[in-house]
Design an enzyme around this catalytic site. Structure first.
Site, PDB file in Angstrom:
ATOM      1  N   GLU A 238      36.513  49.329  42.765  1.00  0.00           N
ATOM      2  CA  GLU A 238      35.423  48.382  42.943  1.00  0.00           C
ATOM      3  C   GLU A 238      34.771  48.140  41.588  1.00  0.00           C
ATOM      4  O   GLU A 238      34.664  49.050  40.774  1.00  0.00           O
ATOM      5  CB  GLU A 238      34.400  48.935  43.937  1.00  0.00           C
ATOM      6  CG  GLU A 238      34.947  48.951  45.343  1.00  0.00           C
ATOM      7  CD  GLU A 238      33.983  49.575  46.353  1.00  0.00           C
ATOM      8  OE1 GLU A 238      32.798  49.711  46.057  1.00  0.00           O
ATOM      9  OE2 GLU A 238      34.462  49.921  47.446  1.00  0.00           O
TER      10      GLU A 238
ATOM     11  N   CYS B 169      35.674  55.951  48.655  1.00  0.00           N
ATOM     12  CA  CYS B 169      37.020  56.542  48.716  1.00  0.00           C
ATOM     13  C   CYS B 169      37.080  58.033  48.401  1.00  0.00           C
ATOM     14  O   CYS B 169      37.518  58.816  49.249  1.00  0.00           O
ATOM     15  CB  CYS B 169      37.955  55.781  47.775  1.00  0.00           C
ATOM     16  SG  CYS B 169      38.242  54.092  48.314  1.00  0.00           S
TER      17      CYS B 169
ATOM     18  N   THR C  34      43.896  53.347  53.377  1.00  0.00           N
ATOM     19  CA  THR C  34      44.281  54.714  52.993  1.00  0.00           C
ATOM     20  C   THR C  34      44.424  55.526  54.273  1.00  0.00           C
ATOM     21  O   THR C  34      43.436  55.734  54.986  1.00  0.00           O
ATOM     22  CB  THR C  34      43.206  55.318  52.079  1.00  0.00           C
ATOM     23  OG1 THR C  34      43.079  54.466  50.931  1.00  0.00           O
ATOM     24  CG2 THR C  34      43.566  56.725  51.646  1.00  0.00           C
TER      25      THR C  34
ATOM     26  N   GLU D 136      46.508  51.010  48.239  1.00  0.00           N
ATOM     27  CA  GLU D 136      45.828  50.199  47.226  1.00  0.00           C
ATOM     28  C   GLU D 136      45.028  51.106  46.294  1.00  0.00           C
ATOM     29  O   GLU D 136      44.346  52.019  46.739  1.00  0.00           O
ATOM     30  CB  GLU D 136      44.907  49.192  47.932  1.00  0.00           C
ATOM     31  CG  GLU D 136      44.202  48.252  46.996  1.00  0.00           C
ATOM     32  CD  GLU D 136      45.151  47.589  46.012  1.00  0.00           C
ATOM     33  OE1 GLU D 136      46.099  46.919  46.442  1.00  0.00           O
ATOM     34  OE2 GLU D 136      44.951  47.757  44.784  1.00  0.00           O
TER      35      GLU D 136
HETATM   36  P1  NAD Z   1      35.630  47.634  54.591  1.00  0.00           P
HETATM   37  O1  NAD Z   1      34.845  48.438  55.535  1.00  0.00           O
HETATM   38  O2  NAD Z   1      34.941  46.954  53.433  1.00  0.00           O
HETATM   39  O3  NAD Z   1      36.441  46.496  55.391  1.00  0.00           O
HETATM   40  C1  NAD Z   1      37.164  46.700  56.570  1.00  0.00           C
HETATM   41  C2  NAD Z   1      37.154  45.402  57.363  1.00  0.00           C
HETATM   42  O4  NAD Z   1      38.067  45.510  58.463  1.00  0.00           O
HETATM   43  C3  NAD Z   1      35.796  45.049  57.973  1.00  0.00           C
HETATM   44  O5  NAD Z   1      35.419  43.751  57.568  1.00  0.00           O
HETATM   45  C4  NAD Z   1      36.051  45.091  59.504  1.00  0.00           C
HETATM   46  O6  NAD Z   1      35.289  44.144  60.218  1.00  0.00           O
HETATM   47  C5  NAD Z   1      37.529  44.782  59.557  1.00  0.00           C
HETATM   48  N1  NAD Z   1      38.214  45.200  60.797  1.00  0.00           N
HETATM   49  C6  NAD Z   1      38.178  46.410  61.418  1.00  0.00           C
HETATM   50  N2  NAD Z   1      38.982  46.403  62.497  1.00  0.00           N
HETATM   51  C7  NAD Z   1      39.553  45.176  62.580  1.00  0.00           C
HETATM   52  C8  NAD Z   1      40.492  44.562  63.460  1.00  0.00           C
HETATM   53  N3  NAD Z   1      41.011  45.207  64.490  1.00  0.00           N
HETATM   54  N4  NAD Z   1      40.830  43.277  63.225  1.00  0.00           N
HETATM   55  C9  NAD Z   1      40.303  42.600  62.181  1.00  0.00           C
HETATM   56  N5  NAD Z   1      39.427  43.130  61.293  1.00  0.00           N
HETATM   57  C10 NAD Z   1      39.063  44.394  61.488  1.00  0.00           C
HETATM   58  O7  NAD Z   1      36.770  48.599  54.035  1.00  0.00           O
HETATM   59  P2  NAD Z   1      37.405  48.680  52.547  1.00  0.00           P
HETATM   60  O8  NAD Z   1      36.461  49.311  51.594  1.00  0.00           O
HETATM   61  O9  NAD Z   1      38.036  47.376  52.209  1.00  0.00           O
HETATM   62  O10 NAD Z   1      38.555  49.753  52.829  1.00  0.00           O
HETATM   63  C11 NAD Z   1      39.681  49.453  53.626  1.00  0.00           C
HETATM   64  C12 NAD Z   1      40.723  50.525  53.413  1.00  0.00           C
HETATM   65  O11 NAD Z   1      41.191  50.499  52.046  1.00  0.00           O
HETATM   66  C13 NAD Z   1      40.206  51.949  53.655  1.00  0.00           C
HETATM   67  O12 NAD Z   1      41.232  52.711  54.210  1.00  0.00           O
HETATM   68  C14 NAD Z   1      39.896  52.428  52.241  1.00  0.00           C
HETATM   69  O13 NAD Z   1      39.975  53.839  52.148  1.00  0.00           O
HETATM   70  C15 NAD Z   1      41.003  51.774  51.452  1.00  0.00           C
HETATM   71  N6  NAD Z   1      40.685  51.559  50.036  1.00  0.00           N
HETATM   72  C16 NAD Z   1      39.447  51.127  49.677  1.00  0.00           C
HETATM   73  C17 NAD Z   1      39.172  50.893  48.321  1.00  0.00           C
HETATM   74  C18 NAD Z   1      37.812  50.433  47.876  1.00  0.00           C
HETATM   75  O14 NAD Z   1      37.558  50.448  46.683  1.00  0.00           O
HETATM   76  N7  NAD Z   1      36.929  50.025  48.768  1.00  0.00           N
HETATM   77  C19 NAD Z   1      40.176  51.090  47.368  1.00  0.00           C
HETATM   78  C20 NAD Z   1      41.427  51.498  47.777  1.00  0.00           C
HETATM   79  C21 NAD Z   1      41.683  51.731  49.129  1.00  0.00           C
END
Ligand code: NAD
Length: 439
Positions: free
Chosen positions: A155, A263, A122, A151
């Site tokens: 969760e 989020c 996001t 996305e």
């Molecule tokens: P998260 O913190 O669970 O996962 C992020 C991952 O990215 C971590 O494992 C981290 O080690 C990895 N990472 C960071 N920099 C990196 C790099 N340079 N190379 C490789 N890996 C790297 O995050 P999340 O909850 O999956 O959220 C990710 C994005 O999706 C955010 O922007 C969030 O707002 C969005 N989002 C999340 C949800 C949700 O329900 N969690 C839903 C929709 C959108």
């Protein structure tokens, strides 16, 4: 198609497993060695129903791989997704884009052949423009188009949401992205999931508008709950009936301790920041954030009031700590503010959460963690339902009464009714339903 997903967190891992299940060839890349080696051994870094089986199935079929080697994975991919975190930036609340830009630079250096780079993280409006600039600067010869593909999965229901979405949004500025993105999602839109193409900036805004609207809807019904308490109405009936109006809809109208999670809180704040940057303040969203922050603390006051105005030295059992059921995610969970306030007032707090205790311990080290709802209730002066896990919906009140010092149930999720509690001799407090309470 060959897909590489950079960032194997909630979004990256679920998306990767689902794309692999559609038959695509997916590599999930993360810089966290421990996470990748655990995933390669079939150990999930998060709790999400059905994810372990989906990962095992697709890893077994060699359609889903895990790697720390971004360069090789990006070079082989038709589409590269960025799914790294975008937390609130400390100090000002803007989305912290440092992970996104770092990943973009690494990807830019590794691009070979025509590639679509799509942002699932996001990200604020204009981030796609900046990613494009980074790629041009670092690798001017790269043949790459940048798309926004926000996305919307929830969760706890992430696989179902990914596979049967209400909509898929793809923001593009270059028509060459349309074909690969359409092909990627073909199994879903054949299944009636609408695939909507917009401009890139529009897609970026849609994600923030969507989360902020939902946060506003929750906050609206929470304010109606407060008013219901004052005037003797029942907010559950209000929600049910207004939700029957198709223009309003029934979802996100459960009053409770306020919204939390990874989020809504950060996205609402980031949208306000963007709007202020463009001199178009969003008063509704600003108020939503302020009301929700106050609400979490008000919930602690509600507990204290129900316990006679004083909790020093008293024992409180908390049931549920995660921001919602079926996840182990503790990010911005209302339980944090509630537990911190009660702890500050001198209460002894026991807690049980079916999946979230390992994460909770990092935020709330002062809690006494228990292995069941019943051990959290031991010698308690009050038992508080903070998160509505299914296993709390059929508690054995006869047993609880023998365990607790004072039979008081404070139900912040309105999962019980007076008629169910009354026979057991409990006092009962809930949210926005004064007629259901038992003094
Ligand atoms: P998260 O913190 O669970 O996962 C992020 C991952 O990215 C971590 O494992 C981290 O080690 C990895 N990472 C960071 N920099 C990196 C790099 N340079 N190379 C490789 N890996 C790297 O995050 P999340 O909850 O999956 O959220 C990710 C994005 O999706 C955010 O922007 C969030 O707002 C969005 N989002 C999340 C949800 C949700 O329900 N969690 C839903 C929709 C959108």
């Amino acid at each position: 198609m060959k897909i590489t997903i950079v960032g194997a967190g909630y979004v990256g891992l679920v998306s990767g497993a689902c794309f692999a299940d559609f038959g695509h060839d997916v590599t999930c890349v993360d810089k966290d060695d421990a996470k990748i080696s655990a995933l390669s051994d079939g150990i999930m870094p998060i709790y999400e129903p059905g994810l372990d089986a989906l990962v095992a199935k697709n890893a077994g079929a060699d359609r889903l791989n895990f790697s720390t080697d971004l360069v090789t994975a990006v070079a082989a991919a038709d589409v590269v997704f960025i799914a790294v975190g975008t937390p609130s930036r400390r100090g000002d609340g803007h989305a912290d884009l440092s992970y996104v830009y770092a990943a973009s630079s690494e990807i830019a250096d590794a691009l070979t052949g025509f590639t679509v780079m799509a942002t699932k993280s996001t990200v604020p409006v204009g981030t796609g423009d900046e990613i494009e600039r980074i790629i041009k600067e670092r690798n001017p010869k790269a043949d790459c188009v940048v798309a926004s593909n926000p996305e919307f999965l929830r969760e706890g229901a992430a696989i179902e949401d990914f596979k049967h979405p209400d909509r898929i949004v793809v923001g593009i500025e270059d028509e060459r992205a349309r074909g690969p993105m359409t092909e990627l999602y073909r199994p879903i839109y054949l299944n009636q999931g609408p695939l909507v193409f917009t401009s890139r900036r529009t897609a970026e805004l849609i994600k923030y508008a969507s989360n902020s609207f939902l946060a506003m809807k929750i906050t609206f019904i929470n304010e109606m709950a407060d008013l219901s308490e004052a005037i003797g109405a029942n907010v559950q009936d209000v929600a049910r009936v207004i939700g029957l109006d198709k223009r309003i809809g029934s979802k996100f109208l459960n009053s409770g301790p306020g919204f939390g999670g990874s989020c809504f809180p950060k996205d609402a704040v980031a949208l306000v920041k963007t709007a202020n940057d463009y001199d178009r303040p969003l008063k509704l969203v600003e108020t939503t954030i302020a009301v929700n922050e106050r609400r979490k603390r008000n919930m602690a006051s509600k507990i204290i009031d129900a316990m006679g105005g004083e909790v020093r030295g008293k024992r409180i059992g908390l049931l549920g700590l995660t921001f919602k059921p079926n996840t182990d995610d503790m990010r911005d969970a209302p339980s944090i503010a509630i537990a911190q306030t009660l702890n500050g007032e001198g209460a002894q707090i026991s807690a049980f959460d079916p999946e979230g205790m390992a994460q909770a311990e990092l935020e709330l080290p002062f809690l006494n963690y228990c292995n069941s709802a019943y051990s959290a209730a031991q010698d308690a002066d009050a038992l508080v339902i903070v998160t509505e896990w299914d296993q709390f919906r059929a508690l054995d009140f006869t047993r609880l009464k023998t365990l607790m010092k004072t039979p008081l149930l404070i139900d912040l999720r309105n999962i019980y009714r007076r008629s169910e509690i009354e026979p057991f001799g409990f006092k009962y407090r809930c949210v926005g339903r004064p007629g259901e309470e038992i003094a």
